[in-house]
Design an enzyme around this catalytic site. Structure first.
Site, short mmCIF file in Angstrom:
data_model
loop_
_atom_site.label_atom_id
_atom_site.label_comp_id
_atom_site.label_asym_id
_atom_site.label_seq_id
_atom_site.Cartn_x
_atom_site.Cartn_y
_atom_site.Cartn_z
N HIS A 177 0.77 -1.35 -0.08
CA HIS A 177 0.08 0.02 0.06
C HIS A 177 0.95 1.35 -0.04
O HIS A 177 0.80 2.26 -0.69
CB HIS A 177 -0.99 0.18 1.16
N GLU A 178 1.84 1.14 0.85
CA GLU A 178 2.93 2.51 0.92
C GLU A 178 3.66 2.61 -0.18
O GLU A 178 3.75 3.71 -0.74
CB GLU A 178 3.73 2.26 2.29
N HIS A 181 1.76 4.29 -2.80
CA HIS A 181 1.70 5.84 -2.61
C HIS A 181 2.98 6.68 -3.47
O HIS A 181 2.99 7.43 -3.96
CB HIS A 181 1.57 6.09 -1.02
N GLU A 255 -6.64 6.92 -0.74
CA GLU A 255 -6.43 5.57 0.16
C GLU A 255 -7.01 4.34 -0.60
O GLU A 255 -6.66 3.21 -0.54
CB GLU A 255 -7.09 5.76 1.31
#
Length: 623
Positions: A177-178, A181, A255
């Site tokens: 997930h990071e 980003h 998100e």
């Protein structure tokens, strides 16, 4: 499942940035107007006395209003600029402000080893060098963040609660997930939000200071400062209120996108879905206790601070996020069994080197089966040499020696001179380690050696600025010792230089240069086509296929050998292009190397280097 289009997401992030600036600009204009009127009122500007009687109409002293507006605008601008300068150090500054401690890449602590291994695996699967990892030791909640200006200076921060309360699969989902980003271009937007909100917050701070000052004044009964301070505090609070609403709205959409990207990375919705479920199952949730958590709340994986109303929440509700990832979820939050978590930690700490690295490689192959880098770099079992070199890459001095070893010549006489130069510029110990690493690298083809550089980046980033720049200088001297630069050597120096330099110049501005869009495209496509194919006809066909994707009539550069200095100049100019133009060019590059139905290691590493030079991620190379 469709492939991730990171360039499209970056374009959306840039549009969001523009929208954010417009909305914050409107908020600032309203704040300036209200502040000017308020100060004018308290300075006697809301009316005048004529012949001892109150005038029937009210008048504004516009000179006072304009003067106050100018002063407030200057103060807000200085507050934004101050925060921008503070954050200029990049991701590491943000991580440290949140209480993060940088982990040594060669740590043998079970908790630290667990997260270091996961970040390393996911970064390599994402076709990017491994970012440094910061552990928030005092945070019991499950949370994480990515911070920086670009993939070159990005860092991953994670709470201790995440490492000890999540299974390895769940932790992979959080890290994926990071990384999403990072690749989606969210980090620069997030830093800008912090800086702009600090400017708006200034008005509230000024009001609070005036109110406190007036309350302690000896002439408190006639002193207007407390009332003026209260007025400014109210106006500033309104600005912060709307600023947080805008911040939250932008953050929530990003998100959802990062969640979907994480599933595509890992091919396992239960990973990130299970991590979100643990946030709901544990009493500590995703709360972050750091005093700076509020201003950085939009960076985190989960809701870092409590919000009474959903309109202020920087993240969507947990149930909504889980349902999007796991539509059949029954709505119950179940905590992981403690014995399972303890067993995983013991497994990570059992052997930080050797067999642990083999298990790490095997888990990566099992978890991410479609990433092209996995097939290229990890299709064979780890040899003893490879295990030792991976261990060397995780050690600061070892990483220096390993990078220099990769640049050593096969010619004994030239190599002896190179080692002597290394000994003179650094130490005899590093020179000896470089010589030993050179022998261990011999079984590997030149291009496959570059995979070790991606692992060495975190250790190299722990060097001081003086040490790092000395290493870069020595590396260039070693490469130039034989008075010729190969493609492999150029890729090596470019990756190391750009990622190590980003540690000390994270927000380095690229100077606008003359645009040679067509010729730069022609040159970079020619390099890819002729280095990736054995005969002229195949290379020409690959070039034409890439040119067709780019959408222009292009002519190849046929002179060889190609000048790497000229290639570097091309990439500096391309780095100033828009995200849309870069996206077209990268797709043209990928089409070019795919023309023969395969992507060899040379093409893969050249593509990785080209993308690194223009500050963009390399998309997944699936055929």
């Amino acid at each position: 499942m469709a492939a991730m289009d990171f360039f499209e997401h970056q374009a959306v992030a840039k549009r969001n940035t523009r929208l954010l600036v417009i909305l914050f600009g409107l908020a600032v204009i309203c704040l300036l107007t209200l502040t000017g009127l308020l100060v004018a009122a308290f300075s006697g500007g809301l009316g005048q006395i004529e012949n001892g009687q109150q005038a029937p109409e009210f008048y504004l002293h516009w000179d006072i209003v304009l003067a106050v507006t100018g002063m407030v605008l200057s103060a807000i601008s200085l507050a934004v600029l101050y925060k921008w300068v503070v954050l200029k150090g990049g991701g590491k500054v943000v991580a440290e402000s949140l209480g993060g401690r940088r982990l040594s890449p060669d740590s043998s602590d079970p908790v630290e080893r667990k997260i270091l291994n996961v970040v390393e695996e996911m970064a390599i699967a994402a076709n990017m060098p491994v970012p440094p990892v910061y552990l928030l030791d005092n945070e019991e909640g499950i949370n994480a963040f990515a911070a920086g200006y670009s993939p070159q200076d990005a860092v991953i921060g994670i709470t201790r609660g995440s490492v000890v309360n999540l299974t390895r699969t769940q932790l992979q989902g959080v890290v994926a997930h990071e990384i999403a980003h990072i690749l989606n271009g969210d980090m620069r937007l997030n830093i800008r939000i912090i800086a702009i909100l600090n400017g708006i917050l200034f008005i509230s701070h000024a009001g609070y200071l005036l109110m406190r000052t007036g309350m302690y004044s000896r002439r408190n009964d006639k002193n207007p400062l407390p009332l003026l301070g209260i007025g400014l505090l109210i106006i500033g609070s309104i600005g912060v209120l709307f600023g947080n609403i805008i911040k939250a709205a932008v953050s929530r959409q990003r998100e959802y996108l990062a969640d979907a990207s994480a599933v595509q990375f890992t091919r396992d919705p239960d990973g990130i879905g299970g991590a979100l479920e643990q946030i709901g199952a544990l009493s500590s949730g995703s709360q972050v206790a750091s005093k700076n958590a509020d201003e950085a709340a939009h960076l985190f994986f989960g809701q870092a601070i409590s919000k009474a109303m959903s309109i202020f929440a920087t993240h969507p509700p947990l149930k909504d996020r889980i349902k999007r990832i796991r539509p059949n979820w029954d709505g119950k939050f179940r905590a992981n069994p403690r014995p399972q978590l303890q067993a995983e930690l013991e497994s990570e700490g059992a052997n930080a080197a050797g067999s642990q690295q083999e298990r790490s490689r095997q888990r990566m192959v099992e978890t991410i089966t479609t990433a092209a880098t996995i097939g290229a770099a990890f299709e064979q079992p780890a040899s003893a040499n490879e295990q030792e070199l991976i261990g060397e890459a995780r050690n600061q001095e070892g990483a220096e020696a390993l990078v220099l070893a990769m640049a050593l010549s096969d010619n004994d006489e030239i190599r002896a001179a190179q080692l002597q130069e290394i000994s003179r510029q650094h130490t005899a110990q590093i020179s000896a380690r470089a010589a030993a690493d050179f022998e261990k690298l011999k079984p590997f083809e030149l291009e496959k050696r570059l995979a070790f550089v991606e692992r060495a980046i975190p250790a190299l980033k722990t060097l001081s600025q003086h040490e790092a720049y000395a290493l870069l200088n020595t590396l260039h001297q070693v490469v130039e010792a034989d008075q010729q630069t190969s493609l492999y050597e150029w890729c090596l120096t470019q990756i190391v230089t750009r990622y190590v330099r980003a540690e000390f110049e994270p927000n380095r501005r690229v100077k606008r240069v003359d645009v040679r869009r067509q010729s730069d495209t022609e040159f970079t496509l020619s390099v890819l086509a002729w280095y990736g194919h054995d005969n002229d006809n195949d290379a020409l066909q690959a070039f034409n296929l890439g040119a067709a994707v780019f959408g222009q009539r292009l002519q190849p550069f046929r002179q060889q050998p190609y000048s790497f200095a000229e290639l570097g100049d091309c990439l500096e100019r391309i780095n100033t292009w828009s995200v849309t133009d870069k996206a077209k060019l990268v797709q043209a590059w990928i089409t070019c190397v795919r023309s023969d139905g395969e992507i060899n290691v040379v093409e893969q590493k050249l593509l990785l280097t080209l993308c690194a030079c223009i500050g963009e991620p390399l998309p997944t190379l699936e055929l």
